[in-house]
Scaffold this motif. Structure first.
Motif, mmCIF file in Angstrom:
data_model
loop_
_atom_site.group_PDB
_atom_site.id
_atom_site.type_symbol
_atom_site.label_atom_id
_atom_site.label_comp_id
_atom_site.label_asym_id
_atom_site.label_seq_id
_atom_site.Cartn_x
_atom_site.Cartn_y
_atom_site.Cartn_z
ATOM 1 N N LEU A 1 -91.345 97.190 -37.043
ATOM 2 C CA LEU A 1 -90.794 95.698 -37.122
ATOM 3 C C LEU A 1 -92.176 95.118 -37.465
ATOM 4 C CD1 LEU A 1 -88.652 94.935 -33.936
ATOM 5 C CD2 LEU A 1 -87.943 95.270 -36.332
ATOM 6 N N SER A 2 -93.264 95.774 -37.775
ATOM 7 C CA SER A 2 -94.657 95.217 -38.073
ATOM 8 C C SER A 2 -95.294 94.530 -37.277
ATOM 9 C CB SER A 2 -94.375 94.559 -39.387
ATOM 10 O OG SER A 2 -93.885 95.233 -40.650
ATOM 11 N N PHE A 3 -94.819 94.553 -35.656
ATOM 12 C CA PHE A 3 -95.635 94.082 -34.942
ATOM 13 C C PHE A 3 -96.563 95.076 -34.091
ATOM 14 C CE2 PHE A 3 -91.405 91.886 -34.273
ATOM 15 C CZ PHE A 3 -91.715 91.149 -34.959
ATOM 16 N N LYS A 4 -97.600 94.726 -33.685
ATOM 17 C CA LYS A 4 -98.613 95.271 -33.111
ATOM 18 C C LYS A 4 -98.236 96.441 -31.981
ATOM 19 C CE LYS A 4 -102.243 92.053 -34.423
ATOM 20 N NZ LYS A 4 -103.393 91.032 -33.978
ATOM 21 N N GLY A 5 -97.272 95.788 -31.087
ATOM 22 C CA GLY A 5 -96.937 96.555 -30.033
ATOM 23 C C GLY A 5 -95.553 95.853 -29.386
ATOM 24 N N PHE A 6 -95.111 96.303 -28.225
ATOM 25 C CA PHE A 6 -94.188 95.778 -27.625
ATOM 26 C C PHE A 6 -94.475 94.586 -26.966
ATOM 27 C CE2 PHE A 6 -91.429 96.003 -23.419
ATOM 28 C CZ PHE A 6 -90.334 95.512 -24.125
ATOM 29 N N GLN A 7 -95.696 94.430 -26.702
ATOM 30 C CA GLN A 7 -95.866 92.851 -26.056
ATOM 31 C C GLN A 7 -95.918 91.928 -26.958
ATOM 32 O OE1 GLN A 7 -96.599 92.578 -22.866
ATOM 33 N NE2 GLN A 7 -97.033 90.376 -23.253
ATOM 34 N N GLU A 8 -96.191 92.066 -28.142
ATOM 35 C CA GLU A 8 -95.819 91.134 -29.473
ATOM 36 C C GLU A 8 -94.568 90.988 -29.710
ATOM 37 O OE1 GLU A 8 -96.669 90.262 -34.177
ATOM 38 O OE2 GLU A 8 -97.830 91.923 -33.295
ATOM 39 N N LEU A 9 -93.865 92.163 -29.751
ATOM 40 C CA LEU A 9 -92.473 91.765 -29.798
ATOM 41 C C LEU A 9 -91.567 91.065 -28.835
ATOM 42 C CD1 LEU A 9 -89.602 92.481 -30.899
ATOM 43 C CD2 LEU A 9 -89.512 94.621 -29.785
ATOM 44 N N LYS A 10 -92.153 91.306 -27.494
ATOM 45 C CA LYS A 10 -91.880 90.230 -26.399
ATOM 46 C C LYS A 10 -92.067 88.661 -26.542
ATOM 47 C CE LYS A 10 -92.987 92.362 -22.554
ATOM 48 N NZ LYS A 10 -92.990 92.537 -21.199
ATOM 49 N N LEU A 11 -93.432 88.706 -27.116
ATOM 50 C CA LEU A 11 -93.653 87.112 -27.326
ATOM 51 C C LEU A 11 -92.723 86.476 -28.350
ATOM 52 C CD1 LEU A 11 -97.685 87.859 -27.232
ATOM 53 C CD2 LEU A 11 -96.157 86.431 -25.477
ATOM 54 N N ARG A 12 -92.378 87.322 -29.337
ATOM 55 C CA ARG A 12 -91.868 86.922 -30.540
ATOM 56 C C ARG A 12 -90.269 86.673 -29.927
ATOM 57 N NH1 ARG A 12 -94.006 86.766 -35.386
ATOM 58 N NH2 ARG A 12 -96.219 87.756 -35.612
ATOM 59 N N ILE A 13 -89.803 87.344 -29.325
ATOM 60 C CA ILE A 13 -88.539 87.252 -28.755
ATOM 61 C C ILE A 13 -88.504 86.001 -27.781
ATOM 62 C CG2 ILE A 13 -86.727 88.078 -27.204
ATOM 63 C CD1 ILE A 13 -87.365 90.941 -28.236
ATOM 64 N N ALA A 14 -89.687 85.770 -27.004
ATOM 65 C CA ALA A 14 -89.464 84.588 -26.136
ATOM 66 C C ALA A 14 -89.559 83.216 -27.103
ATOM 67 C CB ALA A 14 -90.752 84.636 -25.229
ATOM 68 N N GLY A 15 -90.287 83.332 -27.937
ATOM 69 C CA GLY A 15 -90.378 82.219 -29.053
ATOM 70 C C GLY A 15 -89.090 81.881 -29.822
#
Length: 285
Positions: free
Chosen positions: A60-74
């Motif tokens: 998904l072009s994210f740095k890792g799972f933590q960034e994915l979670k932050l984007r989902i929260a947004g």
């Protein structure tokens, strides 16, 4: 605020591997839950390896799972504050509801594109387009409208641009490109055969390649040095060609103004010259 996690998953879903898709489907079904899970707990609940979740995040072009979670929260925060879904066009609806629905979908498409369009990639695109000897723009069908719009804008600021809207023209243009040039392939699906062929030739000739496609891995994007993504997730095929066109035109406007701002004085002079030329032509009709 970071966002775009859910949109990125939806756009990429068709191209995901089975194990990645399993995780993606779980995230889309339980987004509020996922933002509070560790990668280990999500792996256990979806019965996949932790590496699969990390791989999905990278896909998904994210740095890792933590960034994915932050984007989902947004995304969730935005959903709570806005109506964040495409509306189906009713064939028996009123003109008033038609105006509202079409306008809403177009605005939604642009907002969703903001979540997947990388400012860094836009900056790179503006830089290489501004420094190119020649710009070749390729588009077929609805994408040809986008390509024609970009060509018209570039002509106004005195940029050498050639546009190809069919197989033969695109191939001919590509064959004459060099390392000083840019090939810009426009295809919402990213799978238009004519555009793929032309981009391959351009790349073989050393030209810098830029793509404008929907988010995710696709042949046109994979051939490109710079990827510009748009999003249009409405369910109706008929409305898809409309709002995706709006989001693509919005990106074209961004590129055009970015190029104009980098060479402001000469661009303004060129715009004034072309404006006067058009005025004179109209007065003599």
């Amino acid at each position: 605020m970071l966002k775009g996690g859910l949109i990125s998953i939806q756009e990429t879903m068709p191209s995901l591997k089975p194990s990645e898709r399993k995780v993606a489907e779980y995230i889309l079904t339980h987004p509020s839950e996922v933002v509070n899970l560790s990668v280990q707990k999500l792996a256990k609940r979806t019965q996949v390896s932790e590496a699969t979740i990390i791989r999905l995040s990278r896909t998904l072009s994210f740095k890792g799972f933590q960034e994915l979670k932050l984007r989902i929260a947004g995304d969730l925060a935005q959903f709570n504050n806005n109506t964040h879904s495409y509306q189906e066009i009713q064939t028996n609806g009123s003109i008033s509801s038609l105006i509202t629905t079409v306008s809403h979908n177009n605005v939604q498409s642009i907002n969703d594109t903001l979540s997947v369009l990388s400012p860094e990639e836009v900056e790179k695109a503006v830089a290489v387009l501004s420094g190119a000897r020649k710009i070749a723009v390729f588009g077929i069908g609805a994408s040809a409208v986008i390509a024609q719009d970009f060509k018209q804008k570039l002509t106004r600021i005195n940029r050498w641009c050639e546009a190809g809207f069919d197989f033969d023209t695109q191939g001919t243009i590509s064959a004459n490109l060099t390392a000083e040039d840019v090939a810009f392939g426009i295809s919402y699906s990213g799978r238009t055969k004519d555009v793929i062929h032309s981009m391959q030739i351009a790349k073989e000739n050393g030209a810098c390649t830029i793509s404008l496609t929907k988010f995710g891995s696709n042949p046109v994007a994979d051939l490109s040095d710079i990827n510009l993504f748009t999003s249009s997730l409405e369910k109706s095929i008929r409305s898809g060609a409309m709002s995706s066109r709006i989001s693509q035109l919005n990106v074209i406007d961004v590129l055009y103004l970015g190029m104009t701002s980098q060479h402001y004085e000469e661009s303004i002079e060129a715009l004034e010259r072309t404006r006067k030329a058009v005025q004179v032509s109209k007065q003599t009709d």
